[in-house]
Design a protein around this motif. Structure first.
Motif, short mmCIF file in Angstrom:
data_model
loop_
_atom_site.label_atom_id
_atom_site.label_comp_id
_atom_site.label_asym_id
_atom_site.label_seq_id
_atom_site.Cartn_x
_atom_site.Cartn_y
_atom_site.Cartn_z
N PRO A 209 26.71 38.58 -59.83
CA PRO A 209 27.31 39.03 -58.57
C PRO A 209 27.48 37.93 -57.53
CG PRO A 209 25.69 40.62 -59.33
CD PRO A 209 25.54 39.42 -60.23
N THR A 210 26.46 37.10 -57.35
CA THR A 210 26.51 36.11 -56.28
C THR A 210 26.10 34.72 -56.78
OG1 THR A 210 24.19 36.34 -55.60
CG2 THR A 210 25.78 37.93 -54.68
N GLU A 211 26.36 33.74 -55.93
CA GLU A 211 25.97 32.36 -56.23
C GLU A 211 24.45 32.24 -56.37
OE1 GLU A 211 27.56 28.12 -54.67
OE2 GLU A 211 26.66 29.36 -53.10
N LYS A 212 23.71 32.96 -55.53
CA LYS A 212 22.25 32.92 -55.61
C LYS A 212 21.76 33.46 -56.95
CE LYS A 212 21.27 31.28 -51.50
NZ LYS A 212 20.60 29.96 -51.32
N ASP A 213 22.45 34.46 -57.50
CA ASP A 213 22.07 34.99 -58.80
C ASP A 213 22.28 33.93 -59.89
OD1 ASP A 213 21.41 37.54 -57.82
OD2 ASP A 213 23.50 38.16 -57.87
N VAL A 214 23.35 33.16 -59.75
CA VAL A 214 23.62 32.09 -60.72
C VAL A 214 22.50 31.06 -60.67
CG1 VAL A 214 25.16 30.15 -61.27
CG2 VAL A 214 26.12 32.39 -60.68
N GLY A 215 22.11 30.65 -59.47
CA GLY A 215 21.04 29.67 -59.34
C GLY A 215 19.73 30.16 -59.92
N ARG A 216 19.44 31.45 -59.68
CA ARG A 216 18.19 32.02 -60.21
C ARG A 216 18.20 32.05 -61.73
NH1 ARG A 216 16.97 37.10 -62.00
NH2 ARG A 216 14.77 37.69 -61.97
N GLU A 217 19.31 32.49 -62.32
CA GLU A 217 19.38 32.58 -63.77
C GLU A 217 19.34 31.21 -64.44
OE1 GLU A 217 19.47 35.48 -66.04
OE2 GLU A 217 18.40 35.85 -64.16
N ALA A 218 19.95 30.23 -63.79
CA ALA A 218 19.91 28.87 -64.33
C ALA A 218 18.48 28.33 -64.31
CB ALA A 218 20.83 27.95 -63.52
N ALA A 219 17.75 28.62 -63.25
CA ALA A 219 16.36 28.18 -63.17
C ALA A 219 15.50 28.88 -64.23
CB ALA A 219 15.80 28.47 -61.78
N LEU A 220 15.76 30.16 -64.47
CA LEU A 220 15.01 30.88 -65.51
C LEU A 220 15.35 30.35 -66.90
CD1 LEU A 220 15.21 34.55 -64.17
CD2 LEU A 220 13.27 32.96 -64.06
N LEU A 221 16.57 29.87 -67.07
CA LEU A 221 16.94 29.26 -68.35
C LEU A 221 16.14 27.99 -68.57
CD1 LEU A 221 18.71 29.04 -70.86
CD2 LEU A 221 20.50 28.03 -69.43
N VAL A 222 16.00 27.16 -67.55
CA VAL A 222 15.18 25.96 -67.63
C VAL A 222 13.73 26.34 -67.96
CG1 VAL A 222 14.21 24.02 -66.32
CG2 VAL A 222 16.63 24.59 -66.10
N ALA A 223 13.23 27.35 -67.28
CA ALA A 223 11.86 27.80 -67.51
C ALA A 223 11.65 28.24 -68.94
CB ALA A 223 11.52 28.96 -66.55
N THR B 84 24.12 17.38 -60.28
CA THR B 84 23.91 17.00 -58.89
C THR B 84 24.98 17.70 -58.04
OG1 THR B 84 25.29 15.03 -59.23
CG2 THR B 84 22.90 14.77 -59.51
N GLY B 85 25.09 17.32 -56.79
CA GLY B 85 26.09 17.93 -55.93
C GLY B 85 25.55 19.07 -55.09
N SER B 86 26.47 19.86 -54.53
CA SER B 86 26.07 20.93 -53.61
C SER B 86 25.72 22.24 -54.31
CB SER B 86 27.20 21.18 -52.60
OG SER B 86 28.39 21.58 -53.27
N THR B 87 26.27 22.48 -55.51
CA THR B 87 26.05 23.77 -56.18
C THR B 87 24.58 24.08 -56.42
OG1 THR B 87 28.23 23.73 -57.22
CG2 THR B 87 26.57 25.14 -58.23
N PRO B 88 23.78 23.17 -56.98
CA PRO B 88 22.38 23.52 -57.23
C PRO B 88 21.56 23.74 -55.96
CG PRO B 88 22.77 21.20 -57.70
CD PRO B 88 24.12 21.82 -57.48
N ILE B 89 22.03 23.20 -54.84
CA ILE B 89 21.35 23.42 -53.56
C ILE B 89 21.76 24.76 -52.96
CG2 ILE B 89 21.02 22.56 -51.21
CD1 ILE B 89 21.47 19.73 -52.31
N ARG B 90 23.07 24.99 -52.87
CA ARG B 90 23.57 26.24 -52.29
C ARG B 90 23.12 27.46 -53.08
NH1 ARG B 90 28.73 24.13 -52.66
NH2 ARG B 90 29.12 25.82 -54.14
N SER B 91 23.08 27.33 -54.39
CA SER B 91 22.74 28.47 -55.25
C SER B 91 21.26 28.78 -55.29
CB SER B 91 23.25 28.22 -56.67
OG SER B 91 22.52 27.16 -57.28
N GLY B 92 20.46 27.88 -54.76
CA GLY B 92 19.01 28.08 -54.81
C GLY B 92 18.41 27.69 -56.14
N PHE B 93 19.16 26.99 -56.98
CA PHE B 93 18.66 26.57 -58.29
C PHE B 93 17.41 25.71 -58.15
CE2 PHE B 93 19.20 23.15 -61.67
CZ PHE B 93 18.63 23.89 -62.69
N PHE B 94 17.48 24.66 -57.33
CA PHE B 94 16.32 23.79 -57.15
C PHE B 94 15.18 24.53 -56.47
CE2 PHE B 94 19.44 20.00 -56.96
CZ PHE B 94 19.32 19.78 -58.33
N ALA B 95 15.52 25.37 -55.48
CA ALA B 95 14.49 26.11 -54.75
C ALA B 95 13.73 27.04 -55.69
CB ALA B 95 15.12 26.89 -53.61
N THR B 96 14.45 27.68 -56.62
CA THR B 96 13.79 28.58 -57.57
C THR B 96 12.89 27.81 -58.52
OG1 THR B 96 15.66 30.11 -57.45
CG2 THR B 96 14.15 30.39 -59.30
#
Length: 279
Positions: A39-53, A68-80
């Motif tokens: 649904p959202t960019e934040k959901d993408v970041g969360r799922e990508a982080a869970l994939l790494v996990a 790198t870039g803005s996507t992993p920051i905006r999506s919360g990927f690094f934060a997750t």
């Protein structure tokens, strides 16, 4: 929705791809291309982080290339990822971090360098061993030798990427494989397009120079495909609608470098609804 072969279903399940959102399977002559819509960019970041996990839980010493870039920051990927570390849900202490590109002429510790970006957002916050990182050195005086060092590391026994996480540029690039880049390209020096040079203004705003780089060192398309067990491309925002449609539904051509990723057996494009609106 079409049914998948058992092996493909098991791979999807192993990567945790049924956790959120819907997926679309695009069949081509050589691969099954998975598009995981959220649904959202934040959901993408969360799922990508869970994939790494998930990858690290199965293999603590996994070698992972981070975008790198803005996507992993905006999506919360690094934060997750940081939240997973702080809650002791994932052990990052043996993870081997890899970068995919670097501006030519930029030193690893210089503001705006991708090496420093990954040190600040991945290596240090997650406690990954600095001795195990693989970055391209843009300040080298022998770019051919540097590119060969990087390429050889990925092709050496045990050097393959367990997961390669990429972004998608508006011009169809992945890493700095700016068009035209074909499917046989290896790690090399790439001449940047005007679009990428314009983007570098944001990356390099803290440099004590007004001169922007015109070239970059980049992992090749063939290197990504041949040296990665799995590839995940994060694509978010309405601005990526047209290029994502080209990548997934257009011809596989050098003018759209990311289109070659469709030939990888275990590739997925993880998108939000805004980016996937034209699919």
């Amino acid at each position: 929705m079409e049914s998948l072969p058992q092996a493909e279903t098991l791979w999807l399940a192993a990567c945790g791809l049924f956790a959120l959102g819907a997926y679309l399977v695009l069949r081509s002559k050589s691969c099954l291309c998975r598009v995981n819509r959220h649904p959202t960019e934040k959901d993408v970041g969360r799922e990508a982080a869970l994939l790494v996990a998930d990858v690290l839980q199965r293999k603590p010493t996994a070698r992972i290339l981070f975008l790198t870039g803005s996507t992993p920051i905006r999506s919360g990927f690094f934060a997750t990822l940081k939240e997973l570390k702080e809650s002791n849900a994932v052990d990052f202490s043996k993870m081997r971090v890899v970068g995919g590109d670097e501006y030519a002429g930029v030193t690893p510790n210089e503001p705006g360098s991708f090496a420093l970006y990954l040190q600040n957002h991945v290596v240090r916050p997650l406690g990954a061993p600095e001795s195990q990182v693989l970055f391209l050195d843009g300040s080298t005086t022998d770019v051919d030798a540097e590119c060969q060092r990087y390429e050889s590391s990925l092709r050496a026994p045990g050097g393959k990427l367990d997961l390669c996480i990429l972004g998608l540029g508006l011009n169809g690039h992945v890493a700095f494989n700016d068009p035209p880049s074909d499917g046989a390209s290896l790690t090399r020096v790439v001449k940047l397009t005007p679009e990428s040079i314009a983007t570098s203004k944001g990356d390099l705003t803290l440099r004590n120079t007004t001169q922007l780089p015109t070239h970059a060192l980049s992992i090749g398309i063939a290197t990504i495909i041949e040296c990665s067990e799995a590839v995940c491309v994060l694509v978010t925002g309405a601005s990526k609608q047209k290029i994502l449609k080209q990548v997934l539904q257009g011809p596989v051509v050098p003018t759209v470098p990311a289109s070659y990723l469709r030939t990888h057996r275990h590739v997925q494009f993880m998108t939000d609804e805004a980016a996937a609106a034209l699919l």
